[in-house]
Design a protein around this motif. Structure first.
Motif, PDB file in Angstrom:
ATOM      1  N   ILE A  10       0.806  -1.245   0.148  1.00  0.00           N
ATOM      2  CA  ILE A  10      -0.062  -0.156  -0.099  1.00  0.00           C
ATOM      3  C   ILE A  10       0.962   1.183   0.241  1.00  0.00           C
ATOM      4  O   ILE A  10       0.549   2.288  -0.559  1.00  0.00           O
ATOM      5  CB  ILE A  10      -0.769  -0.064   1.057  1.00  0.00           C
ATOM      6  N   ARG A  11       1.937   1.187   0.964  1.00  0.00           N
ATOM      7  CA  ARG A  11       2.814   2.646   0.944  1.00  0.00           C
ATOM      8  C   ARG A  11       3.574   2.701  -0.526  1.00  0.00           C
ATOM      9  O   ARG A  11       3.552   3.878  -0.941  1.00  0.00           O
ATOM     10  CB  ARG A  11       3.767   2.361   1.803  1.00  0.00           C
TER      11      ARG A  11
ATOM     12  N   MET B 174       0.910   3.932  -2.922  1.00  0.00           N
ATOM     13  CA  MET B 174       0.664   5.374  -2.661  1.00  0.00           C
ATOM     14  C   MET B 174       1.754   6.139  -3.234  1.00  0.00           C
ATOM     15  O   MET B 174       1.520   7.373  -3.761  1.00  0.00           O
ATOM     16  CB  MET B 174       0.786   5.460  -1.045  1.00  0.00           C
TER      17      MET B 174
ATOM     18  N   PRO C 216      -1.182  12.548  -1.260  1.00  0.00           N
ATOM     19  CA  PRO C 216      -0.860  11.210  -0.383  1.00  0.00           C
ATOM     20  C   PRO C 216      -1.946  10.522   0.004  1.00  0.00           C
ATOM     21  O   PRO C 216      -2.384   9.239   0.020  1.00  0.00           O
ATOM     22  CB  PRO C 216       0.075  11.596   0.701  1.00  0.00           C
ATOM     23  N   ASN C 217      -2.851  11.281   0.780  1.00  0.00           N
ATOM     24  CA  ASN C 217      -4.322  10.772   1.162  1.00  0.00           C
ATOM     25  C   ASN C 217      -5.121  10.291   0.258  1.00  0.00           C
ATOM     26  O   ASN C 217      -5.987   9.249   0.381  1.00  0.00           O
ATOM     27  CB  ASN C 217      -4.869  11.963   2.267  1.00  0.00           C
TER      28      ASN C 217
ATOM     29  N   LYS D 185      -3.689   6.905  -0.982  1.00  0.00           N
ATOM     30  CA  LYS D 185      -3.922   5.826   0.058  1.00  0.00           C
ATOM     31  C   LYS D 185      -5.494   5.363  -0.125  1.00  0.00           C
ATOM     32  O   LYS D 185      -5.863   4.171  -0.028  1.00  0.00           O
ATOM     33  CB  LYS D 185      -3.843   6.446   1.409  1.00  0.00           C
ATOM     34  N   GLN D 186      -6.428   6.382  -0.370  1.00  0.00           N
ATOM     35  CA  GLN D 186      -7.917   5.972  -0.530  1.00  0.00           C
ATOM     36  C   GLN D 186      -8.239   5.013  -1.702  1.00  0.00           C
ATOM     37  O   GLN D 186      -8.860   4.380  -1.794  1.00  0.00           O
ATOM     38  CB  GLN D 186      -8.641   7.289  -0.554  1.00  0.00           C
TER      39      GLN D 186
ATOM     40  N   MET E 209      -6.618   1.657  -1.132  1.00  0.00           N
ATOM     41  CA  MET E 209      -7.383   0.850  -0.381  1.00  0.00           C
ATOM     42  C   MET E 209      -8.486   0.366  -0.970  1.00  0.00           C
ATOM     43  O   MET E 209      -8.940  -0.986  -0.776  1.00  0.00           O
ATOM     44  CB  MET E 209      -7.494   1.763   0.966  1.00  0.00           C
TER      45      MET E 209
END
Length: 337
Positions: free
Chosen positions: A256-257, A260, A270-271, A274-275, A278
């Motif tokens: 995931i990282r 991202m 970044p957020n 991440k969304q 995920m």
């Protein structure tokens, strides 16, 4: 881990959680002989509402099954504490009697904080009190505290009615046998390995059993199914399960990282990245669960000849993607003593 288990069980609908966060674990039943060294942990178990709470399950295997069933049907509040233990279970759907979980911890402050968050949880600083009358005593302690905990519990355990389970990493069934053998007798033993997602009731938990009936084994497995997925395995597979599911949490997070970081390079914040990642993973998991397909079948649906997906996959494989994952899993297996 103990606190996470307690919280998950409480969220599942158990009226209370019994666990011990001290260097010793609540005892129950008859005596046991300590062997390996480990750290005391908490004990938690569902107890019939009419019984006194204890850090173990106080009910028959079938009652535990019913209790956990009711827990699944009517979720309750959760409890969080350090080392903990859990006891009870059942299949989802048939709510019956309520069970209580009792948490034992040497820290009064931690206990009161837990009870403030989850008033239905019964608390005690006595490991012995926590396990009295329980069907299942679940030890969530550090390995080096196990001997101390066993010494405290063995005088009060009743091997005829109580089961003992441990989530202490590396403390297998042979170790538990050495710790709890008394007068050539042993209680039904369970070596349980959840992962950190137990905190949100999405654990992949492995259970190995020794000396337990089918009913008792089903009860313990079903208990942990309240906290995600649970699988009964031979003990020889526990190390592999730890690498695949426990260490696997970190491996998934690393993917995931990485995705991202790639998303940021592609222009997302970044957020946002991440969304996106995920949700993409949620979708991938749901596709596999709903169809039962092999991952490669779903990959084939996305990769068209000469398309961008196959180019991306080939580039990842060129960098050693699959080989790196397999090598990482193999390296994550515990070193043999």
């Amino acid at each position: 881990m103990g606190g996470a288990i307690a919280r998950g069980l409480a969220q599942s609908g158990l009226s209370a959680v019994a666990a011990s966060v001290s260097s010793s674990v609540p005892s129950a039943g008859t005596s046991a002989v300590p062997t390996p060294s480990a750290e005391p942990a908490g004990v938690a178990s569902p107890v019939p509402a009419s019984s006194s709470a204890s850090s173990t399950v106080a009910a028959s295997a079938s009652e535990l099954s019913s209790g956990l069933s009711s827990a699944v049907a009517s979720p309750a509040s959760a409890a969080s504490f350090a080392p903990s233990a859990v006891g009870s279970q059942g299949s989802a759907g048939n709510p019956v009697a309520l069970y209580e979980l009792v948490v034992a911890n040497p820290s009064r402050q931690k206990l009161e904080a837990l009870q403030a968050e989850y008033p239905s949880v019964q608390i005690t600083q006595s490991n012995v009190e926590a396990v009295r009358g329980a069907d299942l005593v679940l030890l969530a302690v550090k390995p080096w505290k196990m001997e101390e905990v066993a010494s405290e519990l063995k005088p009060v355990l009743d091997y005829r009615t109580q089961m003992v389970a441990s989530v202490a990493g590396g403390v297998g069934l042979a170790d538990l046998s050495a710790l709890y053998r008394h007068k050539n007798m042993l209680p039904p033993l369970f070596y349980v390995m959840p992962n950190t997602a137990v905190a949100v009731r999405q654990s992949m938990t492995f259970v190995a059993a020794q000396g337990a009936s089918e009913e008792q084994t089903a009860a313990v497995v079903n208990l942990f199914r309240l906290l995600g997925e649970a699988m009964l395995v031979e003990e020889r597979l526990m190390d592999g399960g730890m690498a695949l599911a426990s260490c696997g949490i970190a491996f998934a997070m690393r993917y995931i990282r990485a995705a991202m970081e790639g998303g940021v390079e592609l222009g997302f914040y970044p957020n946002e990245a991440k969304q996106i990642v995920m949700q993409t993973l949620r979708g991938a998991v749901e596709l596999l669960q709903s169809t039962g397909n092999h991952p490669e079948a779903e990959i084939d649906r996305v990769t068209t000849p000469g398309g961008i997906t196959i180019r991306g996959l080939n580039e990842m494989e060129h960098a050693g993607f699959t080989d790196s994952v397999i090598r990482g899993l193999r390296a994550a297996r515990p070193l043999k003593k």
